[in-house]
Design a protein around this motif. Structure first.
Motif, PDB file in Angstrom:
ATOM      1  N   PRO A 135      -9.376   5.215  -7.386  1.00 13.92           N
ATOM      2  CA  PRO A 135      -8.374   4.579  -6.540  1.00 13.92           C
ATOM      3  C   PRO A 135      -6.979   4.766  -7.115  1.00 13.92           C
ATOM      4  N   VAL A 136      -6.016   4.801  -6.219  1.00 14.08           N
ATOM      5  CA  VAL A 136      -4.614   4.845  -6.624  1.00 14.08           C
ATOM      6  C   VAL A 136      -4.081   3.417  -6.572  1.00 14.08           C
ATOM      7  N   LEU A 137      -3.480   2.980  -7.658  1.00 20.84           N
ATOM      8  CA  LEU A 137      -2.988   1.607  -7.762  1.00 20.84           C
ATOM      9  C   LEU A 137      -1.830   1.341  -6.800  1.00 20.84           C
ATOM     10  N   VAL A 155      -5.523  -3.808  -5.842  1.00 20.93           N
ATOM     11  CA  VAL A 155      -5.355  -3.348  -4.463  1.00 20.93           C
ATOM     12  C   VAL A 155      -5.028  -1.863  -4.511  1.00 20.93           C
ATOM     13  N   GLY A 156      -5.869  -1.059  -3.852  1.00 23.62           N
ATOM     14  CA  GLY A 156      -5.657   0.379  -3.859  1.00 23.62           C
ATOM     15  C   GLY A 156      -4.671   0.812  -2.789  1.00 23.62           C
ATOM     16  N   ALA A 157      -4.192   2.040  -2.925  1.00 20.25           N
ATOM     17  CA  ALA A 157      -3.248   2.574  -1.945  1.00 20.25           C
ATOM     18  C   ALA A 157      -3.873   2.689  -0.563  1.00 20.25           C
ATOM     19  N   ASP A 158      -5.219   2.788  -0.513  1.00 18.86           N
ATOM     20  CA  ASP A 158      -5.899   2.887   0.778  1.00 18.86           C
ATOM     21  C   ASP A 158      -6.219   1.510   1.357  1.00 18.86           C
ATOM     22  N   GLY A 159      -5.752   0.436   0.700  1.00 14.98           N
ATOM     23  CA  GLY A 159      -5.971  -0.909   1.206  1.00 14.98           C
ATOM     24  C   GLY A 159      -7.210  -1.593   0.685  1.00 14.98           C
ATOM     25  N   THR A 160      -8.045  -0.884  -0.091  1.00 19.05           N
ATOM     26  CA  THR A 160      -9.241  -1.512  -0.645  1.00 19.05           C
ATOM     27  C   THR A 160      -8.855  -2.519  -1.713  1.00 19.05           C
ATOM     28  N   VAL A 161      -9.641  -3.587  -1.811  1.00 22.50           N
ATOM     29  CA  VAL A 161      -9.399  -4.634  -2.798  1.00 22.50           C
ATOM     30  C   VAL A 161     -10.660  -4.785  -3.645  1.00 22.50           C
ATOM     31  N   GLU A 162     -10.500  -4.728  -4.962  1.00 19.80           N
ATOM     32  CA  GLU A 162     -11.637  -4.888  -5.863  1.00 19.80           C
ATOM     33  C   GLU A 162     -11.294  -5.945  -6.908  1.00 19.80           C
ATOM     34  N   ALA A 189       2.097   1.540 -10.593  1.00 19.45           N
ATOM     35  CA  ALA A 189       1.757   1.661  -9.176  1.00 19.45           C
ATOM     36  C   ALA A 189       1.988   3.092  -8.697  1.00 19.45           C
ATOM     37  N   GLY A 190       1.111   3.553  -7.806  1.00 21.15           N
ATOM     38  CA  GLY A 190       1.205   4.908  -7.279  1.00 21.15           C
ATOM     39  C   GLY A 190       0.481   5.940  -8.109  1.00 21.15           C
ATOM     40  N   ARG A 191      -0.177   5.503  -9.194  1.00 21.26           N
ATOM     41  CA  ARG A 191      -0.911   6.422 -10.065  1.00 21.26           C
ATOM     42  C   ARG A 191      -2.410   6.121 -10.016  1.00 21.26           C
ATOM     43  N   THR A 192      -3.214   7.130 -10.319  1.00 23.45           N
ATOM     44  CA  THR A 192      -4.643   6.892 -10.461  1.00 23.45           C
ATOM     45  C   THR A 192      -4.877   6.108 -11.748  1.00 23.45           C
ATOM     46  N   LEU A 193      -6.098   5.621 -11.912  1.00 19.84           N
ATOM     47  CA  LEU A 193      -6.407   4.844 -13.110  1.00 19.84           C
ATOM     48  C   LEU A 193      -6.231   5.680 -14.376  1.00 19.84           C
ATOM     49  N   ARG A 194      -6.678   6.927 -14.329  1.00 20.27           N
ATOM     50  CA  ARG A 194      -6.537   7.789 -15.517  1.00 20.27           C
ATOM     51  C   ARG A 194      -5.057   8.014 -15.838  1.00 20.27           C
ATOM     52  N   GLU A 195      -4.272   8.280 -14.781  1.00 22.84           N
ATOM     53  CA  GLU A 195      -2.850   8.496 -15.005  1.00 22.84           C
ATOM     54  C   GLU A 195      -2.185   7.229 -15.548  1.00 22.84           C
ATOM     55  N   ALA A 196      -2.601   6.076 -15.018  1.00 25.92           N
ATOM     56  CA  ALA A 196      -2.038   4.808 -15.482  1.00 25.92           C
ATOM     57  C   ALA A 196      -2.378   4.562 -16.947  1.00 25.92           C
ATOM     58  N   GLU A 197      -3.626   4.839 -17.313  1.00 25.30           N
ATOM     59  CA  GLU A 197      -4.038   4.678 -18.713  1.00 25.30           C
ATOM     60  C   GLU A 197      -3.203   5.574 -19.627  1.00 25.30           C
ATOM     61  N   ARG A 225     -12.000  -0.412 -18.033  1.00 18.88           N
ATOM     62  CA  ARG A 225     -13.182  -0.939 -17.346  1.00 18.88           C
ATOM     63  C   ARG A 225     -13.270  -0.399 -15.923  1.00 18.88           C
ATOM     64  N   TRP A 226     -12.143  -0.362 -15.219  1.00 17.63           N
ATOM     65  CA  TRP A 226     -12.150   0.133 -13.851  1.00 17.63           C
ATOM     66  C   TRP A 226     -12.468   1.632 -13.820  1.00 17.63           C
ATOM     67  N   SER A 227     -11.924   2.390 -14.741  1.00 18.57           N
ATOM     68  CA  SER A 227     -12.193   3.831 -14.787  1.00 18.57           C
ATOM     69  C   SER A 227     -13.668   4.100 -15.025  1.00 18.57           C
ATOM     70  N   GLU A 228     -14.267   3.370 -15.965  1.00 21.47           N
ATOM     71  CA  GLU A 228     -15.693   3.559 -16.257  1.00 21.47           C
ATOM     72  C   GLU A 228     -16.540   3.211 -15.042  1.00 21.47           C
ATOM     73  N   ASP A 229     -16.218   2.106 -14.383  1.00 11.62           N
ATOM     74  CA  ASP A 229     -16.972   1.704 -13.205  1.00 11.62           C
ATOM     75  C   ASP A 229     -16.865   2.745 -12.104  1.00 11.62           C
ATOM     76  N   GLY A 230     -15.642   3.257 -11.898  1.00 11.58           N
ATOM     77  CA  GLY A 230     -15.448   4.227 -10.831  1.00 11.58           C
ATOM     78  C   GLY A 230     -16.172   5.523 -11.093  1.00 11.58           C
ATOM     79  N   ALA A 231     -16.183   5.958 -12.374  1.00 11.00           N
ATOM     80  CA  ALA A 231     -16.848   7.215 -12.709  1.00 11.00           C
ATOM     81  C   ALA A 231     -18.356   7.120 -12.553  1.00 11.00           C
ATOM     82  N   SER A 232     -18.913   5.931 -12.786  1.00 11.20           N
ATOM     83  CA  SER A 232     -20.366   5.786 -12.729  1.00 11.20           C
ATOM     84  C   SER A 232     -20.866   5.370 -11.360  1.00 11.20           C
ATOM     85  N   ARG A 233     -19.952   5.025 -10.438  1.00 14.81           N
ATOM     86  CA  ARG A 233     -20.376   4.548  -9.127  1.00 14.81           C
ATOM     87  C   ARG A 233     -20.776   5.729  -8.253  1.00 14.81           C
TER      88      ARG A 233
END
Length: 345
Positions: A135-137, A155-162, A189-197, A225-233
């Motif tokens: 997700p993009v933050l 809240v992701g750029a696509d409107g998803t909320v986790e 904001a506006g970056r992926t989780l990896r980019e944000a990290e 934590r979010w990056s790990e969850d996203g990669a394994s989902r």
């Protein structure tokens, strides 16, 4: 029992074995010696054929169902046939055109269409393992639960909320939670989780992050934590599961139920398909060769597809009974993987 290589079978044994396997894959019924003896080109009596078939049974390549005098291939026999004797048949021009016409447009639509098209052409369940997408933050907040935990809301750029429950660093104050959220919203904001990290660590290393140590630790922990969850989902598209309930399968309702339960367990199937992605080549799993399908007796044919950089990004394939037309379906799956690769290029 170790399966003998095809080269160790006599010419007579190879021919009888081939006829039994092809007959079984074509009809789903056991093949008897009389059926084989009527085929042109086999100058063998039914008695001689029975002797050869018994030899193949002792080698673990054929077996006899309790209700029939005929023989069917074992899983070891099917593996030997697929690896050493199968003559693959390329998809017809019509089939190729159908796949090409469906695998186009937006990637998300093309992936779903690829799964549905394979299902329709193969009469199996079509499966596609979709590339993991981070997700993009857009916005971030922390809601305190206790002195030791908070809910992190992304809240992701696509409107998803986790939401995630995160452990707080010792002694962190409510003001630090606000500071951490403000930093994320202003700088990440506006970056992926990896980019944000990466940006967070870079600014901390250069001393440019206007954060105290506790806030920086909390942000780093949450993003990781979010990056790990996203990669394994797993993101798995399954189409045509109803195709698996054919008249032959319906006679064994427990096997059908088991298979459908296995398909519902998408995380397990995604892990199975991931081995095809990591192996970077076509994979064929027959029955109990994979423990996931050991009870239902199903086969999986899977091929990886690649992104624009040539790296494997996902897997496409089918799930069906062990009695499927491997010679036709294997090239069909491979062609679909190539079509997806061309789309991604």
């Amino acid at each position: 029992m170790t399966t003998p290589p095809i080269s160790e079978l006599t010419t007579r044994a190879r021919e009888v074995f081939r006829v039994v396997v092809e007959g079984y894959l074509g009809t789903g019924q056991p093949v008897g010696s009389r059926t084989i003896s009527r085929l042109a080109g086999l100058s063998l009596s039914p008695a001689s054929i029975r002797n050869v078939m018994q030899d193949l049974v002792e080698l673990g390549l054929l077996e006899s169902p309790h209700t029939s005098a005929g023989r069917v291939p074992t899983e070891q026999g099917l593996r030997l046939f697929v690896d050493g004797m199968m003559q693959a048949t390329a998809p017809s021009a019509e089939e190729q055109a159908q796949i090409e016409s469906r695998v186009r447009g937006p990637v998300e639509d093309a992936l779903a269409a690829a799964s549905a098209t394979l299902s329709g052409l193969s009469a199996c369940a079509g499966i596609v393992l979709v590339p993991a997408r981070e997700p993009v933050l857009r916005q971030f907040a922390f809601v305190p639960l206790s002195p030791n935990q908070a809910i992190a809301v992304l809240v992701g750029a696509d409107g998803t909320v986790e939401n995630r429950v995160v452990d707080l660093p010792p002694g962190i104050s409510p003001a630090a939670l606000t500071e951490a959220a403000n930093y994320i919203n202003a700088r990440l904001a506006g970056r992926t989780l990896r980019e944000a990290e990466a940006l967070l660590h870079s600014e901390i290393d250069r001393g440019q992050a206007a954060l105290d140590a506790a806030a920086a630790e909390l942000i780093g922990r949450g993003l990781a934590r979010w990056s790990e969850d996203g990669a394994s989902r797993p993101v798995l598209i399954v189409r045509g599961a109803a195709n698996l309930i054919d008249p032959a399968a319906a006679a064994d309702l427990e096997r059908v139920r088991q298979l459908l339960d296995e398909i519902e367990g998408k995380a397990e199937i995604a892990r199975l398909l991931d081995s095809a992605r990591l192996g970077r080549g076509m994979k064929i799993f027959i029955g109990s060769e994979n423990k996931l399908f050991s009870l239902s007796g199903s086969s999986v044919i899977a091929a990886p597809y690649r992104g624009g950089d040539g790296q494997v990004v996902g897997v496409v394939g089918v799930i069906g009974p062990t009695r499927l037309n491997y010679a036709r379906v294997v090239p069909m799956v491979d062609f679909t993987a190539q079509a997806l690769t061309r789309l991604m290029a």
